[in-house]
Structures are given as structure tokens and as C-alpha cells.
Scaffold this active site. Structure first.
Site, PDB file in Angstrom:
ATOM      1  N   HIS A  72       0.863  -1.181   0.000  1.00 17.57           N
ATOM      2  CA  HIS A  72       0.000   0.000   0.000  1.00 17.57           C
ATOM      3  C   HIS A  72       0.895   1.225   0.000  1.00 17.57           C
ATOM      4  CE1 HIS A  72      -3.717   2.307   0.769  1.00 17.57           C
ATOM      5  NE2 HIS A  72      -2.872   3.147   1.336  1.00 17.57           N
ATOM      6  N   CYS A  73       0.687   2.094  -0.976  1.00 18.08           N
ATOM      7  CA  CYS A  73       1.550   3.270  -1.143  1.00 18.08           C
ATOM      8  C   CYS A  73       0.794   4.527  -0.717  1.00 18.08           C
ATOM      9  CB  CYS A  73       1.995   3.393  -2.600  1.00 18.08           C
ATOM     10  SG  CYS A  73       3.102   4.788  -2.902  1.00 18.08           S
TER      11      CYS A  73
END
Length: 276
Positions: free
Chosen positions: A142-143
Site C-alpha cells: 500500500h503506497c
């Protein structure tokens, strides 16, 4: 100690989404500062002033705008493309890979998985994201910079975003070098950012050529032969597709989307010589 047992760590993960929106604003601010430095402050006046250096200034500004357009295109595709959602009530439907040397993970006897939080089946290489609170196909990470997960259907766009950002940063460093100390007071910062991007790109290209996600690195280290590593060329095609013209843009051909199940994130060919 009893109070700690009632703490829900997933609430803290969910708070990262709010941080992500601030990161999007920060990306926009960095792009704006870069645009001002290159176009308004340094090379725009040279082009408008004419003379012997006008042609060079035009080339610099053309390259800058092309890279900036590619960066924004790839960035928006990463942000707004669903990384891969598991279909409701998903169950594995075995398909022939069409290659006698390859088979799917279910054909090799791996056990079906189930997500208790989503109340749904989990395809191979799928993981539950605590920030998005859902399962993501071939999840890499998850960025917070894109307020989204990076998974099967937007991983290529993420890699292209990194590559074009690196090229733009190199260009900025080179064309601003005569004005860098005066404008930014410290060229070390931009150089450090460029080198960190290069390391990040190198890491992800290593993952791509070995057909591994960031989450799967530890699992791969425990195995003698990584079951999803079907050769660097086929590994690359599972991210970028087979049409080389499309490799440099956040796009896939209709043919690749139809013929390469890995791009859809539900089925992945594995090596027949690996016991799973």
C-alpha cells in the site's frame, strides 16, 4: 495490559488513508516547484530572449514537458486504477495455461485460501490490505503517495511513474546545475532524491524479473526455487505485456488483457518442477 488487548491496530492503518491525501498534495507541490524552477526561473527566459541558446532552451523545455506529462499520466493511473478486487463469492476455476511446461497454482495442488475479514475466497498471491480494508490481487504494497494499493492491475503504472520521475529528476539536476546553488541553496538534496529513486527502481525491477512482490520476498527466500519464476522474459510480460510499444505507457493492448491471465490478477502460471 487489559486495555492493550482492546486496541484495534487496523484503525491506525486506516488513518494512513488520510495521510495519503496529504501526500498527493505534496506531489502536486513538488511538481509545481520543479515547473517553476525549470520553466519560469531558468530556461523560459532563455527561450523568450532568443539568441544562440534559444534552440537548446527549446529542446530542454520540450523534454521537460514530455516527461512531466508522462509522470502525471502514470501517477493518475496509479491513483485511480483499481489494483485488483476479488470477484464476489470467488472460487477457483481451473484453466489450462496452454503451455506444457507451466501450470496454475491450483493445478499444482496448493490449498484454496479464504479471507475471514472479506468473507470471500483468496486467489493465489492475493493479500488483505489493512489500510484499504479489502483483499487486493497480487498485492505488492500500500503506497501512501498514491492513496492506493499497488497490485496486479496498476503495478506497471507504478513502475513507469518511478522511471519517468527518475528521468525528470536527472534532467532537472543537469539543466539547473548552473542555477542550482542560487535557487535551492543545496544541490545535495536533489542528488540524494535521484539516487534513492534509482535504488527503488532497481529493487522493483529485480522483483519484476523474478516475478516476486514485496510481500513475497520472505517467502521466496525460504524456497529452493520460486514457483512463480518462469523466466525473466515471461515474468516481464506478466507486468508489461507482450506488445513492446505499450511498455512505455500506462496502457495494455486488448490482446494482452485477453491472453495473459496474470494481468487480471486471478491466475498465475507456475513452474511444473516445483512442488507446492
Amino acid at each position: 495490559m487489559d486495555c492493550c488487548r482492546h486496541v484495534n491496530p487496523f484503525r491506525a492503518c486506516a488513518g494512513l488513508r488520510g495521510l495519503g491525501y496529504l501526500m498527493v498534495a505534496l506531489v502536486a507541490a513538488i511538481a509545481a516547484v520543479s515547473y517553476y524552477a525549470v520553466v519560469v526561473y531558468a530556461w523560459g527566459p532563455v527561450l523568450l530572449g532568443g539568441g544562440a541558446h534559444a534552440a537548446g532552451a527549446g529542446a530542454v523545455l520540450a523534454a521537460f514537458h514530455i516527461l512531466l506529462a508522462l509522470i502525471l499520466w502514470c501517477y493518475l493511473m496509479v491513483v485511480f486504477t483499481d489494483p485488483g478486487a476479488v470477484p464476489e463469492n470467488w472460487r477457483h476455476d481451473a484453466e489450462d495455461s496452454g503451455d506444457p511446461a507451466l501450470s496454475t497454482s491450483e493445478d499444482q495442488g496448493s490449498h484454496p485460501r479464504y479471507c475471514s475479514r472479506c468473507q470471500n475466497g483468496k486467489p493465489p498471491r492475493c493479500h488483505h490490505c489493512s489500510v484499504c480494508d479489502r483483499c487486493v490481487l497480487k498485492m505488492d504494497h500500500h503506497c501512501v503517495w498514491v492513496v492506493n494499493c499497488v497490485g496486479a492491475r496498476n503495478y506497471k503504472y507504478f513502475l513507469l511513474f518511478l522511471v519517468y520521475t527518475f528521468l525528470e529528476t536527472v534532467l532537472d539536476t543537469l539543466v539547473l546545475l548552473p542555477n542550482f546553488i542560487e535557487f535551492f541553496r543545496d544541490e545535495i538534496l536533489n542528488l540524494a532524491f535521484t539516487l534513492s529513486l534509482l535504488c527503488f527502481i532497481a529493487m522493483h525491477m529485480s522483483l519484476v524479473t523474478s516475478n516476486t512482490t514485496s510481500i513475497e520476498v520472505h517467502e521466496r527466500r525460504k524456497s529452493v526455487a520460486w514457483k512463480y519464476n518462469v523466466g525473466w522474459r515471461r515474468n516481464l510480460e506478466q507486468v508489461f505485456g507482450t506488445k513492446k510499444l505499450f511498455w512505455f505507457f500506462p496502457l495494455y493492448s486488448t490482446e494482452d488483457l485477453r491472453n495473459i491471465p496474470a494481468l487480471r490478477g486471478l491466475e498465475f502460471p507456475i513452474r511444473s518442477d516445483v512442488v507446492v
